[in-house]
Design a protein around this motif. Structure first.
Motif, PDB file in Angstrom:
ATOM      1  N   ILE A  45     -68.565 -18.037   2.329  1.00 52.87           N
ATOM      2  CA  ILE A  45     -68.901 -17.911   0.910  1.00 52.87           C
ATOM      3  C   ILE A  45     -67.692 -17.454   0.101  1.00 52.87           C
ATOM      4  O   ILE A  45     -67.457 -17.950  -1.007  1.00 52.87           O
ATOM      5  CB  ILE A  45     -70.108 -16.975   0.705  1.00 52.87           C
ATOM      6  N   GLN A  46     -66.886 -16.543   0.629  1.00 55.60           N
ATOM      7  CA  GLN A  46     -65.665 -16.123  -0.078  1.00 55.60           C
ATOM      8  C   GLN A  46     -64.714 -17.298  -0.260  1.00 55.60           C
ATOM      9  O   GLN A  46     -64.122 -17.475  -1.329  1.00 55.60           O
ATOM     10  CB  GLN A  46     -64.954 -15.004   0.680  1.00 55.60           C
ATOM     11  N   PHE A  47     -64.565 -18.104   0.773  1.00 53.51           N
ATOM     12  CA  PHE A  47     -63.719 -19.286   0.699  1.00 53.51           C
ATOM     13  C   PHE A  47     -64.250 -20.252  -0.358  1.00 53.51           C
ATOM     14  O   PHE A  47     -63.507 -20.732  -1.228  1.00 53.51           O
ATOM     15  CB  PHE A  47     -63.638 -19.968   2.065  1.00 53.51           C
ATOM     16  N   LEU A  48     -65.549 -20.557  -0.304  1.00 55.21           N
ATOM     17  CA  LEU A  48     -66.144 -21.481  -1.272  1.00 55.21           C
ATOM     18  C   LEU A  48     -66.040 -20.931  -2.697  1.00 55.21           C
ATOM     19  O   LEU A  48     -65.809 -21.691  -3.645  1.00 55.21           O
ATOM     20  CB  LEU A  48     -67.601 -21.779  -0.909  1.00 55.21           C
ATOM     21  N   ASN A  49     -66.176 -19.634  -2.847  1.00 52.70           N
ATOM     22  CA  ASN A  49     -66.035 -19.008  -4.157  1.00 52.70           C
ATOM     23  C   ASN A  49     -64.636 -19.253  -4.721  1.00 52.70           C
ATOM     24  O   ASN A  49     -64.494 -19.585  -5.904  1.00 52.70           O
ATOM     25  CB  ASN A  49     -66.328 -17.506  -4.052  1.00 52.70           C
ATOM     26  N   LYS A 103     -57.075 -31.718   4.740  1.00 51.30           N
ATOM     27  CA  LYS A 103     -57.126 -32.982   3.982  1.00 51.30           C
ATOM     28  C   LYS A 103     -58.014 -32.833   2.743  1.00 51.30           C
ATOM     29  O   LYS A 103     -57.672 -33.327   1.665  1.00 51.30           O
ATOM     30  CB  LYS A 103     -57.642 -34.132   4.854  1.00 51.30           C
ATOM     31  N   ILE A 104     -59.138 -32.149   2.886  1.00 53.97           N
ATOM     32  CA  ILE A 104     -60.039 -31.937   1.747  1.00 53.97           C
ATOM     33  C   ILE A 104     -59.346 -31.099   0.673  1.00 53.97           C
ATOM     34  O   ILE A 104     -59.437 -31.406  -0.528  1.00 53.97           O
ATOM     35  CB  ILE A 104     -61.361 -31.286   2.196  1.00 53.97           C
ATOM     36  N   LEU A 105     -58.626 -30.064   1.081  1.00 57.08           N
ATOM     37  CA  LEU A 105     -57.929 -29.219   0.106  1.00 57.08           C
ATOM     38  C   LEU A 105     -56.816 -29.989  -0.607  1.00 57.08           C
ATOM     39  O   LEU A 105     -56.604 -29.813  -1.811  1.00 57.08           O
ATOM     40  CB  LEU A 105     -57.399 -27.955   0.775  1.00 57.08           C
ATOM     41  N   ILE A 106     -56.134 -30.865   0.117  1.00 55.88           N
ATOM     42  CA  ILE A 106     -55.132 -31.729  -0.523  1.00 55.88           C
ATOM     43  C   ILE A 106     -55.829 -32.637  -1.540  1.00 55.88           C
ATOM     44  O   ILE A 106     -55.340 -32.829  -2.659  1.00 55.88           O
ATOM     45  CB  ILE A 106     -54.357 -32.556   0.523  1.00 55.88           C
ATOM     46  N   SER A 122     -54.227 -27.799 -11.965  1.00 57.63           N
ATOM     47  CA  SER A 122     -53.858 -26.404 -11.650  1.00 57.63           C
ATOM     48  C   SER A 122     -54.724 -25.781 -10.546  1.00 57.63           C
ATOM     49  O   SER A 122     -55.083 -24.614 -10.618  1.00 57.63           O
ATOM     50  CB  SER A 122     -53.881 -25.529 -12.910  1.00 57.63           C
ATOM     51  N   PHE A 123     -55.055 -26.577  -9.543  1.00 54.36           N
ATOM     52  CA  PHE A 123     -55.852 -26.080  -8.416  1.00 54.36           C
ATOM     53  C   PHE A 123     -55.049 -25.083  -7.591  1.00 54.36           C
ATOM     54  O   PHE A 123     -55.556 -24.049  -7.187  1.00 54.36           O
ATOM     55  CB  PHE A 123     -56.313 -27.259  -7.544  1.00 54.36           C
ATOM     56  N   GLY A 124     -53.797 -25.401  -7.308  1.00 63.05           N
ATOM     57  CA  GLY A 124     -52.936 -24.490  -6.557  1.00 63.05           C
ATOM     58  C   GLY A 124     -53.320 -24.375  -5.089  1.00 63.05           C
ATOM     59  O   GLY A 124     -54.048 -25.202  -4.556  1.00 63.05           O
ATOM     60  N   GLN A 125     -52.830 -23.332  -4.467  1.00 65.02           N
ATOM     61  CA  GLN A 125     -53.087 -23.080  -3.053  1.00 65.02           C
ATOM     62  C   GLN A 125     -54.336 -22.210  -2.892  1.00 65.02           C
ATOM     63  O   GLN A 125     -54.538 -21.267  -3.652  1.00 65.02           O
ATOM     64  CB  GLN A 125     -51.896 -22.353  -2.409  1.00 65.02           C
ATOM     65  N   VAL A 126     -55.129 -22.530  -1.887  1.00 63.61           N
ATOM     66  CA  VAL A 126     -56.293 -21.713  -1.542  1.00 63.61           C
ATOM     67  C   VAL A 126     -55.857 -20.769  -0.438  1.00 63.61           C
ATOM     68  O   VAL A 126     -55.412 -21.204   0.619  1.00 63.61           O
ATOM     69  CB  VAL A 126     -57.478 -22.600  -1.082  1.00 63.61           C
ATOM     70  N   LYS A 127     -55.966 -19.480  -0.709  1.00 67.58           N
ATOM     71  CA  LYS A 127     -55.460 -18.486   0.233  1.00 67.58           C
ATOM     72  C   LYS A 127     -56.480 -18.091   1.296  1.00 67.58           C
ATOM     73  O   LYS A 127     -56.113 -17.736   2.402  1.00 67.58           O
ATOM     74  CB  LYS A 127     -54.993 -17.262  -0.535  1.00 67.58           C
ATOM     75  N   SER A 128     -57.753 -18.166   0.956  1.00 65.61           N
ATOM     76  CA  SER A 128     -58.777 -17.665   1.879  1.00 65.61           C
ATOM     77  C   SER A 128     -59.069 -18.617   3.029  1.00 65.61           C
ATOM     78  O   SER A 128     -59.775 -18.256   3.966  1.00 65.61           O
ATOM     79  CB  SER A 128     -60.066 -17.365   1.111  1.00 65.61           C
ATOM     80  N   HIS A 129     -58.515 -19.817   3.024  1.00 65.66           N
ATOM     81  CA  HIS A 129     -58.869 -20.741   4.105  1.00 65.66           C
ATOM     82  C   HIS A 129     -58.231 -20.347   5.428  1.00 65.66           C
ATOM     83  O   HIS A 129     -58.760 -20.636   6.481  1.00 65.66           O
ATOM     84  CB  HIS A 129     -58.593 -22.198   3.716  1.00 65.66           C
ATOM     85  N   GLN A 130     -57.116 -19.602   5.405  1.00 62.12           N
ATOM     86  CA  GLN A 130     -56.545 -19.116   6.671  1.00 62.12           C
ATOM     87  C   GLN A 130     -57.490 -18.093   7.324  1.00 62.12           C
ATOM     88  O   GLN A 130     -57.663 -18.090   8.533  1.00 62.12           O
ATOM     89  CB  GLN A 130     -55.160 -18.480   6.456  1.00 62.12           C
ATOM     90  N   ILE A 131     -58.077 -17.250   6.505  1.00 56.04           N
ATOM     91  CA  ILE A 131     -59.031 -16.274   7.018  1.00 56.04           C
ATOM     92  C   ILE A 131     -60.251 -16.996   7.581  1.00 56.04           C
ATOM     93  O   ILE A 131     -60.737 -16.671   8.662  1.00 56.04           O
ATOM     94  CB  ILE A 131     -59.446 -15.281   5.911  1.00 56.04           C
ATOM     95  N   LEU A 132     -60.711 -17.993   6.854  1.00 60.61           N
ATOM     96  CA  LEU A 132     -61.865 -18.778   7.316  1.00 60.61           C
ATOM     97  C   LEU A 132     -61.566 -19.429   8.661  1.00 60.61           C
ATOM     98  O   LEU A 132     -62.391 -19.400   9.576  1.00 60.61           O
ATOM     99  CB  LEU A 132     -62.201 -19.853   6.271  1.00 60.61           C
ATOM    100  N   GLU A 133     -60.383 -19.999   8.807  1.00 63.06           N
ATOM    101  CA  GLU A 133     -60.006 -20.636  10.075  1.00 63.06           C
ATOM    102  C   GLU A 133     -60.010 -19.649  11.224  1.00 63.06           C
ATOM    103  O   GLU A 133     -60.441 -19.964  12.330  1.00 63.06           O
ATOM    104  CB  GLU A 133     -58.629 -21.291   9.938  1.00 63.06           C
ATOM    105  N   VAL A 159     -62.570 -21.735  -3.977  1.00 54.42           N
ATOM    106  CA  VAL A 159     -62.447 -23.160  -4.313  1.00 54.42           C
ATOM    107  C   VAL A 159     -63.206 -23.466  -5.602  1.00 54.42           C
ATOM    108  O   VAL A 159     -62.696 -24.178  -6.480  1.00 54.42           O
ATOM    109  CB  VAL A 159     -62.932 -24.058  -3.155  1.00 54.42           C
ATOM    110  N   LEU A 160     -64.410 -22.934  -5.740  1.00 50.74           N
ATOM    111  CA  LEU A 160     -65.191 -23.166  -6.957  1.00 50.74           C
ATOM    112  C   LEU A 160     -64.477 -22.606  -8.181  1.00 50.74           C
ATOM    113  O   LEU A 160     -64.409 -23.256  -9.233  1.00 50.74           O
ATOM    114  CB  LEU A 160     -66.591 -22.555  -6.834  1.00 50.74           C
ATOM    115  N   TYR A 161     -63.921 -21.417  -8.049  1.00 49.93           N
ATOM    116  CA  TYR A 161     -63.193 -20.794  -9.158  1.00 49.93           C
ATOM    117  C   TYR A 161     -62.013 -21.665  -9.591  1.00 49.93           C
ATOM    118  O   TYR A 161     -61.747 -21.823 -10.783  1.00 49.93           O
ATOM    119  CB  TYR A 161     -62.709 -19.399  -8.748  1.00 49.93           C
ATOM    120  N   LYS A 162     -61.327 -22.254  -8.640  1.00 52.51           N
ATOM    121  CA  LYS A 162     -60.146 -23.064  -8.933  1.00 52.51           C
ATOM    122  C   LYS A 162     -60.493 -24.476  -9.399  1.00 52.51           C
ATOM    123  O   LYS A 162     -59.671 -25.142 -10.011  1.00 52.51           O
ATOM    124  CB  LYS A 162     -59.237 -23.147  -7.702  1.00 52.51           C
ATOM    125  N   SER A 163     -61.687 -24.953  -9.091  1.00 55.62           N
ATOM    126  CA  SER A 163     -61.999 -26.354  -9.381  1.00 55.62           C
ATOM    127  C   SER A 163     -62.965 -26.572 -10.547  1.00 55.62           C
ATOM    128  O   SER A 163     -62.973 -27.651 -11.123  1.00 55.62           O
ATOM    129  CB  SER A 163     -62.539 -27.053  -8.131  1.00 55.62           C
TER     130      SER A 163
END
Length: 154
Positions: free
Chosen positions: A7-11, A128-131, A139-150, A13-17
């Motif tokens: 949910i933190q990761f999706l949050n 690939k989805i993040l790309i 202005s999507f930028g880099q998603v930082k929480s996906h490393q934690i999710l992985e 992505v949602l904030y950025k998109s």
């Protein structure tokens, strides 16, 4: 712990998109129903975040167009469609990866666990989805929480 991390990761992505200024009832309904289902389900769905992001593209206006011919082996992340020849830019997937993304797009959340991906392949698809999101969202930028999710999902 896993659900919170997803949910933190999706949050993030949602904030950025989502940059809309107007009311979008269909988007709200999708977000509410998807996240409620994820919260209430007992069985952990390790593909939920992938499926959620692919389905979200429909509401954000850049849903992938399906493969029309068998010779279209590459999914062009920049154009959002399948092509017969590899694009000249580096933003595309293999045939298998493209089909996996389309499978995630078309499979109901309740059936996500029937899709079997290795952890490494799941990480590749997420990249690939993040790309794809970066290419289609200003202005999507880099998603930082996906490393934690992985880390949590491995």
């Amino acid at each position: 712990m896993i659900k919170n991390t997803v949910i933190q990761f999706l949050n993030e992505v949602l904030y950025k998109s989502i940059r809309q200024q107007h009311v979008d009832e269909h988007l709200f309904e999708y977000l509410y129903n998807a996240i409620s289902w994820f919260d209430e389900t007992e069985e952990l769905s390790v593909n939920f975040h992938l499926s959620f992001l692919m389905k979200l593209t429909r509401f954000l206006g850049f849903a992938p167009r399906p493969q029309l011919r068998l010779d279209q082996k590459y999914f062009d992340l920049q154009d959002g469609n399948f092509t017969s020849l590899a694009p000249v830019h580096p933003y595309y997937t293999s045939d298998e990866e493209g089909k996996s993304l389309m499978l995630l797009l078309s499979t109901a959340f309740q059936k996500n666990n029937e899709i079997k991906f290795s952890n490494a392949y799941r990480r590749l698809l997420l990249d690939k989805i993040l790309i794809y999101y970066q290419l289609h969202t200003a202005s999507f930028g880099q998603v930082k929480s996906h490393q934690i999710l992985e880390e949590v999902l491995s």
